[in-house]
Motif scaffolding. Structure first.
Motif, short mmCIF file in Angstrom:
data_model
loop_
_atom_site.label_atom_id
_atom_site.label_comp_id
_atom_site.label_asym_id
_atom_site.label_seq_id
_atom_site.Cartn_x
_atom_site.Cartn_y
_atom_site.Cartn_z
N PRO A 257 -18.04 -22.27 -78.01
CA PRO A 257 -17.63 -22.85 -76.73
C PRO A 257 -16.68 -21.92 -75.98
N GLY A 258 -15.87 -21.17 -76.72
CA GLY A 258 -14.99 -20.18 -76.09
C GLY A 258 -15.80 -19.09 -75.40
N PHE A 259 -16.90 -18.68 -76.05
CA PHE A 259 -17.79 -17.71 -75.40
C PHE A 259 -18.27 -18.27 -74.06
N GLY A 260 -18.60 -19.57 -74.07
CA GLY A 260 -19.07 -20.20 -72.83
C GLY A 260 -17.99 -20.16 -71.76
N ILE A 261 -16.77 -20.53 -72.13
CA ILE A 261 -15.66 -20.55 -71.17
C ILE A 261 -15.46 -19.16 -70.58
N VAL A 262 -15.44 -18.16 -71.46
CA VAL A 262 -15.18 -16.80 -71.01
C VAL A 262 -16.31 -16.31 -70.10
N SER A 263 -17.54 -16.70 -70.41
CA SER A 263 -18.65 -16.29 -69.55
C SER A 263 -18.46 -16.83 -68.14
N GLU A 264 -18.07 -18.11 -68.03
CA GLU A 264 -17.83 -18.69 -66.71
C GLU A 264 -16.75 -17.90 -65.98
N ILE A 265 -15.63 -17.66 -66.68
CA ILE A 265 -14.47 -17.08 -66.02
C ILE A 265 -14.76 -15.64 -65.61
N ILE A 266 -15.34 -14.87 -66.53
CA ILE A 266 -15.55 -13.45 -66.21
C ILE A 266 -16.52 -13.30 -65.05
N SER A 267 -17.53 -14.14 -65.01
CA SER A 267 -18.48 -14.02 -63.90
C SER A 267 -17.82 -14.37 -62.57
N VAL A 268 -17.11 -15.51 -62.53
CA VAL A 268 -16.49 -15.93 -61.27
C VAL A 268 -15.41 -14.94 -60.84
N LYS A 269 -14.59 -14.53 -61.81
CA LYS A 269 -13.45 -13.68 -61.45
C LYS A 269 -13.83 -12.23 -61.24
N SER A 270 -15.06 -11.85 -61.60
CA SER A 270 -15.52 -10.50 -61.28
C SER A 270 -16.44 -10.53 -60.07
N ARG A 271 -16.71 -11.74 -59.60
CA ARG A 271 -17.62 -11.92 -58.46
C ARG A 271 -18.95 -11.22 -58.73
N LYS A 272 -19.47 -11.37 -59.89
CA LYS A 272 -20.74 -10.74 -60.24
C LYS A 272 -21.55 -11.70 -61.11
N PRO A 273 -22.89 -11.59 -61.05
CA PRO A 273 -23.68 -12.39 -61.99
C PRO A 273 -23.39 -11.95 -63.42
N ILE A 274 -23.53 -12.88 -64.35
CA ILE A 274 -23.41 -12.52 -65.77
C ILE A 274 -24.45 -11.46 -66.09
N PHE A 275 -24.01 -10.44 -66.77
CA PHE A 275 -24.92 -9.35 -67.14
C PHE A 275 -25.81 -9.82 -68.29
N GLY A 276 -27.12 -9.77 -68.10
CA GLY A 276 -28.04 -10.14 -69.18
C GLY A 276 -27.94 -11.59 -69.58
#
Lengths: 262, 637, 207
Positions: free
Chosen positions: B338-357
């Motif tokens: 679930p932490g992976f999930g949280i981090v995926s949300e945050i990194i995508s939004v805060k980098s203003r980029k789609p999740i890579f892969g």
């Protein structure tokens, strides 16, 4: 004026350079730190070398991740006027993804092969063995030897023989010893027989007999530690193994055997 | 007063608790008299029966089962009146509530409460270890402290806090008005305080709290005083809570996604909880079984683990560890995915980029679930199990680093060339990336049998699990709590305090746990109240750092409490996020959406001109919108 | 047994200020309650898996004789009990079919027969415990025997409780050919309990 978001060739070179330097420093530090207690058995030497290899492989992985995180945080951070800006819509890169699946796979496979070979190495039985039975109970170790007269006796301190390979026969002198084979038994709950200086550890389990082997290579006195929580006195459940010259060992064994008979 | 005793609530719960005590007392005494046991009244037996029975009476009194009683008695089930839905004052958080948002907040607050209790115990452990010799607790109390610390942190904090965060945001993210089984959801939550009370309350038991570690290895655990039962029974309640929530998540995700929300358009947090829930449903029953065995051995004299009863009829001690780790290894993924999930949300939004892969991210989650079931015996390399199991387990364990590596590299790929907003959630996400990499590396080291033989059950293990569960899980939890704080409370947190909290945590976390690698390899076993003098200097330094680490969590506490009361009002979408939970007000309306939204594209299409994830309101999916969706999907690598 | 409440709740839709939840979108052809029950059964299978692991270790890994010396397992009585439980699955299916066809008499008889057969099973099982002549503390094998059959017995009890609820509702006139989840879902659980018994019976009594 140069766009600060652009990643130029010199940036990449700089990152690689810093990465190499950081990895070299990290590895040097990892190898320089005196991690282990002095190696007192061949098993210890194999495991220490294995650990050095692990350090050499691990440090660059950590450096790689950290450098990319730091570089991104510094270079790509939002600047004044960029509050509404979005990054490039990259969805992925198949080639990169294959690379970062394949390389770690190869790395862990290689590690496993090496690990398995070290394991068979440290587990290898030698023809010339001294058999000792270790009894674990709350909260003490007892060791059962076969005396000179064939009778068995119990002792709380372990003595094992090891023939010095140099003139000096004091504490820490290198030596060649017979393999000690431990049969480990637990009287009450689970304990764990561990000689940190020899790196070998094996749980003592009620109902079954477990085994471990060490080949001493260094004269000296080393702690034996219980490594599995066994109750209120777990932290004081300790003993000592004395790696001594064959002469001293024979004398000790004779005395013990005599005391038993007497 | 009688009226208060009739309606669900705390008065009725208190009355039923007394009733439950009386029931346990009579039942135990009745059975003992039937069997002719002496003494007739046995305190230990009554206590054990009470620990099992009283919680059910309490829950009935509180009203967790009211609806089901209506159903069972064949009365017409009332058309949903939503009386128990939503919170209008703080009191509603202390009632059985069926609103997933209320339950989410209940979960997060309860679990953080237990985190502070568990943290306090960690401080006491470190105080005892600040110098060799005995400081202020004896061996048994010391063993109790770290046992309860670990049990609370694992079963009452990390596992359920993720369930709490997901409870809040997951139905919103998939465009559902609530979870699939709202009443079951409420019951899952209320099982938690019971488990927590049992574990914390075990200090009041004669003989002290349970003291055989959170692993409770038999036969140590079957020969312990009564406090051990608090663990065995408490884990059953926590586990039941976990399983019920996981069922709920799975059914919700499968059957209640908004139109257009295909599996490949789900945010990764949803994917992560899907994977986690699969793990929970399949693995958690094994720890239930292991604790049933202990319970039966202790309470009813069974011999699952008794090796001394005689040849040809003896139990098996190593079996406990197989059953235990078949849950407890997947459990570390339950505490990480679930932490992976949280981090995926945050990194995508805060980098203003789609999740890579994106797809590889989802597949690697599933790969971890599958592999997670094949690695349990790497905890048992020196346990005395069959030697041949070691090498296969080493290989599967090492291989699990590959999907984990894919995730880490994909996050790095997401960061690359993004527009990075380095606020508190993002700092924690990046802190997680680096610290979890360290924890992963030491994990691969531990997978290697020869090295593990030396360091298993040493402080190296303690360092590793704290890098994974603190630097890994807890950092993602902090990230998630800061990230969704505006959504959950309707107010902004204090950014400055958040950053101070991050840096204090990051620095003192490393100062506390990094040296443990060294003393572990040097030969200090774990779970010891006393140690050799050679480790004194390191331990002193670790203890000092840990006290500062403990203090740093007070910054977080102050920030949360103060911001909730006085923080700036939050906009509905302060981060310009695309996912659905940010498209409704902060906090969201009572039923989440006026109309179920229609999903028309992927969740992370930042930087794609004109990209929309979902159309709010009752808009029917237009052909054009559908085409956009398929376009964005085909762009994925 | 509650998901329907949300979907059924939109009756007040559009009535002034009172605004219920929006109707959730059904994103799967599988019904929520059935899926929930199936997942719960997966969990239950794993609980049994834990107990069978214990069985495996104590019988196979330890190499203990089965049953332990001086202990005997009544294969025949348990075999009779197996037949009883299996036939209860048939009557359960009958009740469900009756519900699907709106046959109220069949529903009532089917549910009652299932309850009766299930209770017979439990009674025979308890009677067996009383007359076995060994207790769980006699040997690890006895612990496993009581553990596995007791765990299964507890599941029979849970199943019977669920079926009792359904039966009460049958007699109160609930369930129609379109709306019979209240029978179907506990029925799935009941079939699971029966199948699990066959596995327990074969591994504990026969092998």
């Amino acid at each position: 004026m140069k766009n600060p978001r652009e990643v130029t060739r010199s940036d990449v070179i700089m990152m690689i350079g810093i990465g190499i330097v950081a990895s070299v420093v990290g590895i040097a530090l990892g190898l320089w730190i005196d991690w282990f207690p002095a190696a007192a058995a061949t098993q210890a030497t194999s495991i220490d070398t294995f650990y050095d290899v692990l350090i050499i492989i691990s440090v660059p992985v950590f450096v790689l991740v950290t450098i990319i995180v730091l570089f991104s945080a510094l270079r790509f951070r939002v600047r004044a006027g960029e509050e509404e800006l979005d990054g490039p819509p990259t969805h992925g890169n198949t080639r990169l993804e294959i690379i970062w699946t394949a390389i770690p796979s190869i790395m862990v496979t290689a590690l496993c092969v090496y690990g398995a070979s070290v394991l068979s190495d440290i587990d290898a039985a030698k023809a010339d063995q001294i058999q000792v039975t270790a009894y674990a109970q709350q909260f003490a170790w007892d060791f059962e030897y076969t005396g000179t007269n064939g009778n068995k006796f119990l002792t709380e301190q372990m003595y094992v023989p090891c023939k010095p390979t140099t003139e000096a026969a004091g504490e820490g002198a290198p030596c060649v010893g017979r393999q000690i084979k431990f049969d480990i038994k637990a009287v009450d709950v689970i304990h764990s027989f561990w000689i940190p200086a020899m790196r070998m550890k094996q749980d003592a389990v009620p109902g079954i007999v477990t085994h471990t082997k060490v080949n001493p290579i260094r004269l000296g006195t080393y702690p034996i530690v219980c490594a599995e929580l066994c109750g209120i006195g777990h932290s004081i459940m300790r003993s000592t193994i004395h790696v001594v010259t064959p002469a001293r060992y024979t004398a000790w064994l004779a005395a013990k055997s005599a005391a038993k008979t007497g | 007063m009688p009226a208060q005793l009739k309606t669900a609530g705390w008065y009725r719960a208190a009355a039923f608790t007394l009733l439950g005590l009386a029931f346990s007392f009579s039942l135990t005494t009745l059975i003992r008299s039937l069997y002719g046991y002496t003494p007739l009244i046995d305190g230990a037996a009554i206590t054990i029966v009470s620990m099992i029975a009283v919680p059910f009476f309490f829950l009935v009194g509180l009203g967790a089962f009211d609806y089901w009683f209506y159903w069972a008695s064949g009365r017409p089930t009332r058309a949903e009146d939503h009386a128990s839905h939503g919170a209008h004052s703080w009191r509603d958080y202390f009632k059985v509530n069926t609103d997933h948002k209320v339950i989410g907040v209940q979960y997060v607050c309860t679990t953080f409460f237990f985190m502070f209790i568990g943290g306090l115990m960690a401080m006491m452990v470190r105080a005892e270890l600040a110098a060799p010799g005995s400081q202020f607790v004896d061996g048994q109390d010391y063993n109790s402290l770290f046992s309860v610390h670990a049990s609370l942190m694992i079963f009452l904090f990390i596992v359920p806090v993720f369930a709490g965060l997901a409870n809040y945001v997951l139905p919103l993210m998939i465009g559902a008005p609530d979870m699939a089984f709202p009443r079951l959801n409420a019951l899952s939550f209320w099982l938690l305080p019971i488990a927590g009370t049992l574990m914390t309350g075990s200090f009041l038991m004669p003989g002290g709290a349970f003291a055989s570690g959170w692993t409770a290895y038999a036969p140590l655990s079957t020969t312990q005083p009564l406090g051990q039962m608090c663990f065995s029974i408490g884990v059953q309640f926590a586990g039941a809570s976990s399983i019920a929530t996981a069922l709920n998540f799975l059914v919700t995700i499968i059957t209640m996604r908004a139109p257009g929300m295909s599996f490949w358009r789900m945010p990764l947090l949803v994917w992560a909880n899907f994977a986690t829930s699969l793990l929970v449903v399949i693995a958690t029953p094994f720890i239930a079984a292991s604790q049933f065995f202990v319970l039966l051995d202790v309470a009813l004299g069974f011999h699952f683990f008794d090796a001394t009863i005689g040849e040809g009829r003896q139990g098996n001690v190593v079996m406990y560890q197989h059953v235990f780790w078949f849950y407890s290894h997947p459990a570390v993924y339950i505490m990480m995915l679930p932490g992976f999930g949280i981090v995926s949300e945050i990194i995508s939004v805060k980098s203003r980029k789609p999740i890579f892969g994106y797809r590889m991210m989802a597949f690697s989650l599933l790969a971890i679930v599958l592999l997670g079931f094949t690695v349990w015996a790497h905890h048992m390399f020196v346990s005395g199990m069959q030697d041949w199991i070691r090498v296969p387990m080493m290989i599967t364990t090492a291989i699990i680093a590959v999907p984990t590596g894919i995730k880490i590299f994909s996050w790095l790929g997401t960061l690359w060339k993004g527009v990075i907003h380095l606020d508190t959630p993002m700092l924690f996400a990046l802190g997680f990336l680096t610290m979890f990499t360290l924890g992963g590396i030491s994990g691969v080291m531990l997978a290697m049998v020869p090295f593990d033989i030396h360091v298993s059950d040493t402080y190296f293990i303690v360092a590793h699990i704290h890098y994974v569960l603190f630097g890994g899980s807890l950092f993602t939890i902090f990230a998630g709590v800061y990230f969704w704080f505006p959504k959950m409370t309707g107010r902004m947190y204090n950014e400055k305090l958040g950053k101070i909290h991050f840096w204090a945590t990051f620095v003192f976390f490393n100062l506390t746990f990094a040296p443990m690698h060294v003393i572990g390899i040097q030969g200090m076993p774990r779970r010891v109240a006393d140690y050799a003098d050679q480790f004194a200097a390191w331990n002193f330094a670790i203890s000092i750092a840990s006290f500062f680490l403990g203090l740093s969590s007070l910054i977080f506490l102050y920030n949360m409490v103060n911001s909730w009361r006085n923080g700036k009002k939050a906009e509905s979408n302060p981060y310009r996020s695309l996912t659905l939970e940010w498209q409704v007000s902060s906090p969201p309306p009572i039923f989440n959406f006026d109309e179920i939204p229609t999903v028309v594209g992927g969740p992370y299409e930042y930087g794609v001109p004109g990209a929309v994830h979902a159309i709010m309101g009752s808009a029917k999916p237009e052909p054009v919108a559908a085409a956009v969706g398929s376009n964005t999907e085909s762009q994925e690598g | 047994m509650e998901a329907a409440s949300i979907e059924a709740a939109d009756t007040s839709h559009g009535h002034g200020d009172h605004h219920g939840p929006p109707v959730a979108h059904h994103s799967s052809t599988v019904d929520a309650q059935t899926l929930g029950m199936l997942l719960f059964i997966v969990s239950e299978i794993m609980v049994f898996g834990g107990f069978f692991t214990a069985y495996f270790f104590i019988r196979i890994v330890n190499g203990n004789p089965w049953p332990a010396e001086g202990e005997e397992l009544p294969q025949l009585i348990a075999g009779f009990n197996t037949a009883v439980l299996l036939s209860s699955s048939v009557t359960m299916h009958w009740a469900l079919e009756a519900a699907k066809h709106g046959n109220r008499r069949g529903m009532k008889l089917g549910m009652l027969a299932t309850l009766l057969l299930g209770s017979t099973f439990l009674t025979v099982q308890i009677n067996e415990y009383v007359h076995l002549g060994f207790a769980p503390y006699n040997s690890a094998q006895a612990s496993i025997f009581y553990g596995l059959t007791g765990l299964h017995g507890a599941h029979v009890f849970i199943g019977l409780t669920l079926l009792l609820f359904a039966t009460v509702r049958v007699f109160k006139g609930h369930f129609t050919p379109d709306e019979h989840q209240g029978i179907e879902v506990p029925g799935i659980y009941w079939h699971f309990v029966d199948v699990m018994w066959v596995i327990v019976y074969v591994s504990v009594y026969i092998l």
